[in-house]
Design an enzyme around this catalytic site. Structure first.
Site, PDB file in Angstrom:
ATOM      1  N   ASP A 144      77.227  63.433  60.218  1.00 28.97           N
ATOM      2  CA  ASP A 144      76.500  64.403  61.046  1.00 28.97           C
ATOM      3  C   ASP A 144      77.517  65.312  61.730  1.00 28.97           C
ATOM      4  O   ASP A 144      78.461  64.830  62.344  1.00 28.97           O
ATOM      5  CB  ASP A 144      75.660  63.653  62.097  1.00 28.97           C
ATOM      6  CG  ASP A 144      74.701  64.584  62.813  1.00 28.97           C
ATOM      7  OD1 ASP A 144      74.449  65.704  62.311  1.00 28.97           O
ATOM      8  OD2 ASP A 144      74.184  64.189  63.875  1.00 28.97           O
ATOM      9  N   HIS A 214      66.296  67.987  55.048  1.00 33.33           N
ATOM     10  CA  HIS A 214      66.678  68.373  56.410  1.00 33.33           C
ATOM     11  C   HIS A 214      67.498  69.672  56.406  1.00 33.33           C
ATOM     12  O   HIS A 214      67.186  70.613  57.144  1.00 33.33           O
ATOM     13  CB  HIS A 214      67.448  67.242  57.090  1.00 33.33           C
ATOM     14  CG  HIS A 214      67.862  67.581  58.482  1.00 33.33           C
ATOM     15  ND1 HIS A 214      66.959  68.006  59.434  1.00 33.33           N
ATOM     16  CD2 HIS A 214      69.082  67.597  59.086  1.00 33.33           C
ATOM     17  CE1 HIS A 214      67.607  68.263  60.565  1.00 33.33           C
ATOM     18  NE2 HIS A 214      68.894  68.016  60.378  1.00 33.33           N
TER      19      HIS A 214
HETATM   20  C1  HEM Z   1      72.632  69.247  59.707  1.00 30.96           C
HETATM   21  C2  HEM Z   1      71.147  64.745  60.699  1.00 30.96           C
HETATM   22  C3  HEM Z   1      67.862  66.527  63.784  1.00 30.96           C
HETATM   23  C4  HEM Z   1      69.760  70.935  63.200  1.00 30.96           C
HETATM   24  C5  HEM Z   1      72.464  67.887  59.659  1.00 30.96           C
HETATM   25  C6  HEM Z   1      73.128  67.002  58.726  1.00 30.96           C
HETATM   26  C7  HEM Z   1      72.716  65.742  59.025  1.00 30.96           C
HETATM   27  C8  HEM Z   1      71.781  65.826  60.120  1.00 30.96           C
HETATM   28  C9  HEM Z   1      73.127  64.446  58.335  1.00 30.96           C
HETATM   29  C10 HEM Z   1      74.094  67.433  57.608  1.00 30.96           C
HETATM   30  C11 HEM Z   1      75.515  67.493  58.049  1.00 30.96           C
HETATM   31  C12 HEM Z   1      75.799  68.566  59.074  1.00 30.96           C
HETATM   32  O1  HEM Z   1      75.920  69.753  58.755  1.00 30.96           O
HETATM   33  O2  HEM Z   1      75.874  68.186  60.251  1.00 30.96           O
HETATM   34  C13 HEM Z   1      70.127  64.856  61.617  1.00 30.96           C
HETATM   35  C14 HEM Z   1      69.358  63.736  62.096  1.00 30.96           C
HETATM   36  C15 HEM Z   1      68.425  64.244  62.958  1.00 30.96           C
HETATM   37  C16 HEM Z   1      68.615  65.671  63.023  1.00 30.96           C
HETATM   38  C17 HEM Z   1      69.584  62.285  61.687  1.00 30.96           C
HETATM   39  C18 HEM Z   1      67.353  63.556  63.749  1.00 30.96           C
HETATM   40  C19 HEM Z   1      67.082  62.299  63.648  1.00 30.96           C
HETATM   41  C20 HEM Z   1      68.063  67.887  63.887  1.00 30.96           C
HETATM   42  C21 HEM Z   1      67.318  68.779  64.725  1.00 30.96           C
HETATM   43  C22 HEM Z   1      67.857  70.026  64.552  1.00 30.96           C
HETATM   44  C23 HEM Z   1      68.938  69.903  63.610  1.00 30.96           C
HETATM   45  C24 HEM Z   1      66.161  68.364  65.622  1.00 30.96           C
HETATM   46  C25 HEM Z   1      67.484  71.337  65.183  1.00 30.96           C
HETATM   47  C26 HEM Z   1      66.328  71.610  65.738  1.00 30.96           C
HETATM   48  C27 HEM Z   1      70.722  70.843  62.238  1.00 30.96           C
HETATM   49  C28 HEM Z   1      71.527  71.979  61.784  1.00 30.96           C
HETATM   50  C29 HEM Z   1      72.342  71.499  60.757  1.00 30.96           C
HETATM   51  C30 HEM Z   1      72.021  70.074  60.616  1.00 30.96           C
HETATM   52  C31 HEM Z   1      71.488  73.396  62.323  1.00 30.96           C
HETATM   53  C32 HEM Z   1      73.355  72.295  59.938  1.00 30.96           C
HETATM   54  C33 HEM Z   1      72.641  72.961  58.770  1.00 30.96           C
HETATM   55  C34 HEM Z   1      73.568  73.824  57.932  1.00 30.96           C
HETATM   56  O3  HEM Z   1      73.982  74.889  58.413  1.00 30.96           O
HETATM   57  O4  HEM Z   1      73.879  73.446  56.794  1.00 30.96           O
HETATM   58  N1  HEM Z   1      71.637  67.149  60.487  1.00 30.96           N
HETATM   59  N2  HEM Z   1      69.657  66.000  62.206  1.00 30.96           N
HETATM   60  N3  HEM Z   1      69.029  68.591  63.217  1.00 30.96           N
HETATM   61  N4  HEM Z   1      71.054  69.725  61.518  1.00 30.96           N
HETATM   62 FE1  HEM Z   1      70.311  67.887  61.813  1.00 30.96          FE
END
Ligand code: HEM
Ligand code: MG
Length: 298
Positions: A144, A214
């Protein structure tokens, strides 16, 4: 440019504390405690070197308005989202204390000190301790933070209001997610990667990112420009009790949060984030973290 609160721009250290409070008594006394938090942190850093203790203090909309110090543009409360099994509650809160350091004990100690004189004036709605897990993975096993803005300059661009009386301030979004890991772990790795949109061992974006994954939901472009936020989320919890991700992010505008949330919860195009089949938000709130100068002048 005004000074951002110290926690916001550096990368998150291995331990964090997220305390959401409601003011039930003397608001002036509570505000005074909030205003001295960074001095308290500085004193602790002197006594306990190399602990990289940093804090940010942020306010919910109602409490902020009660201070009568103006209002940052488009400061809105978190609105509940979704339908059926895929929902996000709005749970509110007047004060958010977000602490980060290399030591769990100091985060705990800081909150004790902070609370001691105002324990009768507040109700703690949620107190959660986060920790870096393995090599910065969520408990699903996926890294993450890969696409988080990295340099201080990039993080400042994304997180901080650039101009006007609230320059150096930042909007904060917070949601505590409870994971259902047995359900997620019933999927084989390939299926899990389709849920996230990146590879599991090394976090490489899939060639064909599924629209309902996601990453497919939150990697959003507007007029050719990617919407960015600065995430400070960490895993939390106990093995036999609730555990998951304490999602927290900073941004100069709530717009980016809203667009991502609407996309995740099916309000943009009817598609919901497949990750939400395996995790449930139990809290949801927006706060505003003013600059150091504005905080001191409240
Ligand atoms: C990307 C996990 C909730 C926004 C990611 C990634 C993972 C992850 C594994 C891919 C690696 C990275 O780029 O960091 C989770 C989990 C969540 C969660 C386990 C809740 C249980 C959220 C929420 C938001 C969010 C609520 C926003 C409202 C983002 C964004 C990215 C991302 C902006 C980067 C996307 C990109 O530019 O490629 N998240 N996330 N995430 N997440 Fe989450
Ligand atoms: Mg991307």
């Amino acid at each position: 440019m005004a000074t951002a609160q110290p926690l916001i721009l550096p990368e998150a250290g291995p331990f964090a504390l997220y305390a959401v409070m409601k003011v039930t008594g003397d608001a002036k006394a509570v505000l005074a405690q909030c205003q001295q938090i960074h001095e308290q942190v500085a004193a602790l850093n002197e006594l306990q070197p190399h602990s990289d203790l940093r804090a940010s203090i942020a306010f919910g909309k109602d409490f902020w308005l009660s201070l009568e110090k103006g209002c940052p543009a488009q400061f809105e409360d978190f609105a509940p989202l979704g339908k059926g099994d895929i929902t996000a509650p709005a749970t509110g809160g007047d004060i958010l204390l977000h602490v980060n350091s290399s030591r769990h004990d100091l985060n705990f100690y800081l909150l004790r000190q902070f609370m001691q004189p105002i324990a009768e004036q507040i109700e703690v709605m949620d107190e959660t301790y986060g920790f870096r897990y393995l090599d910065a993975r969520d408990m699903t096993g996926f890294i993450d933070g890969t696409e988080n803005p990295k340099t201080r300059e990039a993080r400042a661009d994304v997180a901080l209001i650039q101009n006007g009386e609230f320059a150096g301030g930042s909007f904060v979004m917070l949601q505590r997610f409870v994971h259902n890991l047995p359900a997620f772990n019933r999927l084989n790795m390939q299926a899990q990667e389709k849920v996230i949109g990146r590879t599991k061992p090394d976090s490489v974006e899939l060639e064909d990112v599924p629209a309902a994954s996601h990453v497919g939901r939150v990697d959003i472009k507007e007029e050719g420009k990617g919407l960015k936020i600065v995430r400070h989320s960490l895993p939390y919890g106990t093995v036999t009790g609730d555990h998951g991700l304490l999602f927290i992010a900073y941004c100069h505008t709530q717009h980016n949060f809203n667009v991502m949330l609407e996309s995740m919860y099916g309000e943009t195009d009817g598609k919901t984030d497949q990750l939400l089949r395996f995790t449930t938000a139990v809290t949801g709130a927006y706060f505003f973290a003013p600059s150091m100068e504005v905080l001191a002048a409240l």
